[in-house]
Design an enzyme around this catalytic site. Structure first.
Site, mmCIF file in Angstrom:
data_model
loop_
_atom_site.group_PDB
_atom_site.id
_atom_site.type_symbol
_atom_site.label_atom_id
_atom_site.label_comp_id
_atom_site.label_asym_id
_atom_site.label_seq_id
_atom_site.Cartn_x
_atom_site.Cartn_y
_atom_site.Cartn_z
ATOM 1 N N GLU A 222 18.567 -24.015 -46.060
ATOM 2 C CA GLU A 222 17.424 -23.211 -45.611
ATOM 3 C C GLU A 222 17.795 -22.681 -44.229
ATOM 4 O O GLU A 222 17.700 -23.412 -43.239
ATOM 5 C CB GLU A 222 16.158 -24.081 -45.538
ATOM 6 C CG GLU A 222 15.693 -24.630 -46.884
ATOM 7 C CD GLU A 222 14.919 -23.602 -47.714
ATOM 8 O OE1 GLU A 222 14.379 -22.639 -47.126
ATOM 9 O OE2 GLU A 222 14.862 -23.763 -48.942
ATOM 10 N N CYS A 256 11.460 -19.571 -38.310
ATOM 11 C CA CYS A 256 12.554 -18.966 -39.097
ATOM 12 C C CYS A 256 12.125 -17.670 -39.751
ATOM 13 O O CYS A 256 12.933 -16.760 -39.913
ATOM 14 C CB CYS A 256 13.036 -19.949 -40.154
ATOM 15 S SG CYS A 256 11.739 -20.553 -41.234
HETATM 16 P P1 NAD Z 1 20.841 -25.940 -35.855
HETATM 17 O O1 NAD Z 1 21.599 -25.406 -37.023
HETATM 18 O O2 NAD Z 1 21.431 -25.836 -34.508
HETATM 19 O O3 NAD Z 1 20.504 -27.502 -36.071
HETATM 20 C C1 NAD Z 1 19.904 -27.984 -37.255
HETATM 21 C C2 NAD Z 1 20.316 -29.434 -37.456
HETATM 22 O O4 NAD Z 1 21.730 -29.498 -37.613
HETATM 23 C C3 NAD Z 1 19.958 -30.385 -36.326
HETATM 24 O O5 NAD Z 1 19.486 -31.602 -36.881
HETATM 25 C C4 NAD Z 1 21.285 -30.602 -35.608
HETATM 26 O O6 NAD Z 1 21.401 -31.877 -35.036
HETATM 27 C C5 NAD Z 1 22.292 -30.436 -36.714
HETATM 28 N N1 NAD Z 1 23.567 -29.888 -36.254
HETATM 29 C C6 NAD Z 1 23.788 -29.053 -35.212
HETATM 30 N N2 NAD Z 1 25.089 -28.745 -35.099
HETATM 31 C C7 NAD Z 1 25.717 -29.417 -36.086
HETATM 32 C C8 NAD Z 1 27.070 -29.525 -36.501
HETATM 33 N N3 NAD Z 1 28.047 -28.877 -35.863
HETATM 34 N N4 NAD Z 1 27.361 -30.308 -37.567
HETATM 35 C C9 NAD Z 1 26.385 -30.953 -38.226
HETATM 36 N N5 NAD Z 1 25.088 -30.893 -37.882
HETATM 37 C C10 NAD Z 1 24.749 -30.151 -36.822
HETATM 38 O O7 NAD Z 1 19.422 -25.200 -35.935
HETATM 39 P P2 NAD Z 1 18.193 -25.329 -34.932
HETATM 40 O O8 NAD Z 1 18.541 -24.680 -33.640
HETATM 41 O O9 NAD Z 1 17.657 -26.707 -34.919
HETATM 42 O O10 NAD Z 1 17.105 -24.420 -35.701
HETATM 43 C C11 NAD Z 1 17.054 -23.047 -35.583
HETATM 44 C C12 NAD Z 1 17.643 -22.333 -36.776
HETATM 45 O O11 NAD Z 1 17.114 -22.856 -37.972
HETATM 46 C C13 NAD Z 1 17.303 -20.853 -36.801
HETATM 47 O O12 NAD Z 1 18.419 -20.118 -37.266
HETATM 48 C C14 NAD Z 1 16.163 -20.783 -37.801
HETATM 49 O O13 NAD Z 1 15.981 -19.512 -38.381
HETATM 50 C C15 NAD Z 1 16.588 -21.802 -38.789
HETATM 51 N N6 NAD Z 1 15.457 -22.310 -39.548
HETATM 52 C C16 NAD Z 1 15.372 -22.058 -40.894
HETATM 53 C C17 NAD Z 1 14.275 -22.514 -41.609
HETATM 54 C C18 NAD Z 1 14.120 -22.253 -43.083
HETATM 55 O O14 NAD Z 1 13.242 -22.860 -43.683
HETATM 56 N N7 NAD Z 1 14.927 -21.411 -43.692
HETATM 57 C C19 NAD Z 1 13.279 -23.222 -40.955
HETATM 58 C C20 NAD Z 1 13.399 -23.462 -39.591
HETATM 59 C C21 NAD Z 1 14.501 -23.016 -38.902
#
Ligand code: NAD
Length: 476
Positions: A222, A256
């Site tokens: 997602e 998002c």
């Molecule tokens: P992110 O991808 O930075 O982090 C998400 C999760 O991944 C966190 O738990 C983090 O600890 C983990 N993570 C971060 N880097 C990682 C790595 N290198 N390896 C493994 N895990 C890692 O995202 P964010 O900043 O928390 O959220 C914002 C993003 O999420 C935006 O792009 C937003 O559009 C998207 N989003 C999508 C939805 C949806 O339902 N489609 C909902 C909310 C947010």
């Protein structure tokens, strides 16, 4: 984390690996996870969420300065609604679905058995930290899976609370919460799970999918991206401005499916901007930056990123139509509307994910649709228009994960709709039945009763060759 809930996740190294291994092992699915047990788990989770309502409001206030009303509507309600929906439909979702034999399969009996995939890993982001961790957990439990939930380290109060809620509601051999950051996520991703449900950025989505390739775990991704709004020439400008302001500035734009930027007919731009100013005033008052209805930016890094996007756009020739106020100390940014941004600017390339709205005037709709279609497929596409033909033209020309017509955000709350992206905005779907399916293996089972299969088995003599030709003609 309060006492009595076990250790907090170590951030790196062998200790972290041992920690995540224990978490995964503890969450191995128990053998008898029948409908009554799933229902009981869902009910227990619902009770725990209700019992912690006050703490959820406090955690979101601490992590994001989120107004209580927004927390109720976007964190508590979606989880409780998902639980209620799953409990109501569980019996029919779990039912063995008999299918009719095709012509070639006459004499057999077949059915689809939805079965739990096993143990799932759920990785959540910070922007709706409770609902994006517990929502997928509801689907996992409904499907009969155990799970390890990894909340976001960038919403620490919510992360600790998720651990408490889960520990209060569910046994440790069913669900574990592994708090921590990238190291913890990396260690978990190195282990074998039967499904990985990731919500976050497209960049980390790639990391997750690469890790899943090693164990061949299935994935739901997602993700995010830039969700455009297309305002048609026949739009109700007041309605469009109201919906865009609400969708964009809720959670300070850290959503998002928030409208990322708006295309408006040049002849309607002034009206739209005037309406937008009025709507922002109505929602957030005379000094929006100080409004109790406006959330703040999650942390200093994202604040600096957004400040950079605004300042970069202004330095490159964009103009400020409204807002622009920023407070480093409180991490607050007023609802900001920019004009004359251009495609070369960072704000036009990156997902904005903050309360900054570029409004782009257009003369012809087709080049706008071509431009959107040429980019990454967005998670949401919004169209504001009264003329059905124009609405269909926009939807037909541009693909997206979801579509909102004359409305923003609510596609997320409709549990009879799948929620998810396509391409850069995601893979697979969440919510309701689609969430249940994400964690289920639809297992086909076929039984022979009186089929004529034996007549086609070796040795292949002339009679069988004739029969094979006849059968191929009859059923082909
Ligand atoms: P992110 O991808 O930075 O982090 C998400 C999760 O991944 C966190 O738990 C983090 O600890 C983990 N993570 C971060 N880097 C990682 C790595 N290198 N390896 C493994 N895990 C890692 O995202 P964010 O900043 O928390 O959220 C914002 C993003 O999420 C935006 O792009 C937003 O559009 C998207 N989003 C999508 C939805 C949806 O339902 N489609 C909902 C909310 C947010």
């Amino acid at each position: 984390m309060s006492s009595g809930e076990g250790p907090r996740a170590p951030q790196a190294g062998p200790a972290a690996r041992a920690f995540t291994r224990v978490k995964a092992a503890e969450a191995r699915r128990r053998a008898a996870f029948d409908r009554a047990a799933r229902d009981a788990a869902l009910a227990a989770l619902g009770r725990a969420v209700r019992a912690h309502e006050g703490e959820i409001l406090a955690a979101l206030a601490a992590d994001l300065g989120k107004p209580a009303v927004e927390t109720r509507l976007t964190e508590i309600l979606p989880v409780l609604a998902e639980i209620r929906h799953a409990r109501r439909h569980l019996r029919s979702w779990m039912r063995l679905r008999r299918v009719r034999p095709t012509l070639a399969m006459l004499g057999t009996r077949a059915a689809i058995r939805p079965e739990p995939k096993g143990t799932a890993l759920i990785i959540a982001p910070w922007n709706y930290p409770i609902s994006l961790a517990l929502g997928p957990l509801v689907s996992a439990l409904a499907a009969g899976c155990g799970a390890v939930v990894k909340p976001s380290e960038l919403a620490p109060a919510s992360s600790a609370l998720i651990a408490r809620i889960v520990a209060a509601a569910l046994p440790g051999d069913l669900v574990q919460v592994a708090e921590g950051g990238v190291e913890t996520a990396t260690d978990l991703l190195a282990q074998r799970f039967d499904h990985i449900f990731f919500t976050g950025s497209p960049a980390v989505g790639r990391v997750v999918m690469a890790a899943a390739a090693q164990t061949l775990a299935s994935v739901t991704l997602e993700l995010g991206g830039k969700s455009p709004v297309v305002i048609g020439p026949g739009a109700d400008m007041r309605r469009a401005a109201r919906m865009v302001a609400w969708g964009k500035f809720a959670n300070a734009g850290q959503t998002c499916i928030a409208p990322d930027h708006v295309f408006v007919p040049r002849t309607s731009q002034d009206r739209f901007l005037a309406e937008l100013e009025r709507q922002i005033g109505k929602m957030y008052g005379r000094r929006p930056i100080a409004s109790a209805s406006l959330a703040r930016i999650v942390n200093a890094r994202h604040f600096a990123r957004l400040k950079g996007l605004i300042e970069g756009a202004l330095a490159g020739g964009a103009t400020l139509a409204q807002g622009g106020a920023m407070e480093d100390e409180s991490l607050r940014i007023a609802p900001t509307v920019l004009l004359r941004t251009d495609a070369g600017m960072a704000i036009a390339r990156e997902e904005i994910f903050g309360p900054v709205l570029p409004v782009i005037a257009y003369d012809d709709l087709d080049p706008v649709l071509d431009q959107i279609a040429a980019g990454e497929t967005p998670l949401a596409l919004y169209v504001f228009e009264r003329d059905r033909a124009v609405i269909e033209r926009v939807i037909g020309a541009v693909s997206s994960g979801t579509v909102g017509i004359n409305v923003t955000l609510v596609q997320y709350l409709h549990l009879n709709l799948p929620f998810g992206g396509i391409g850069n905005s995601g893979l697979g779907a969440a919510h309701g039945l689609w969430g249940f399916r994400a964690f289920s293996h639809e297992r086909p089972v076929i039984e022979d009763r009186f089929s004529a299969l034996g007549m086609l088995m070796p040795p292949y003599d002339a009679a069988k060759a004739r029969l094979a030709r006849l059968v191929a003609r009859l059923v082909g």
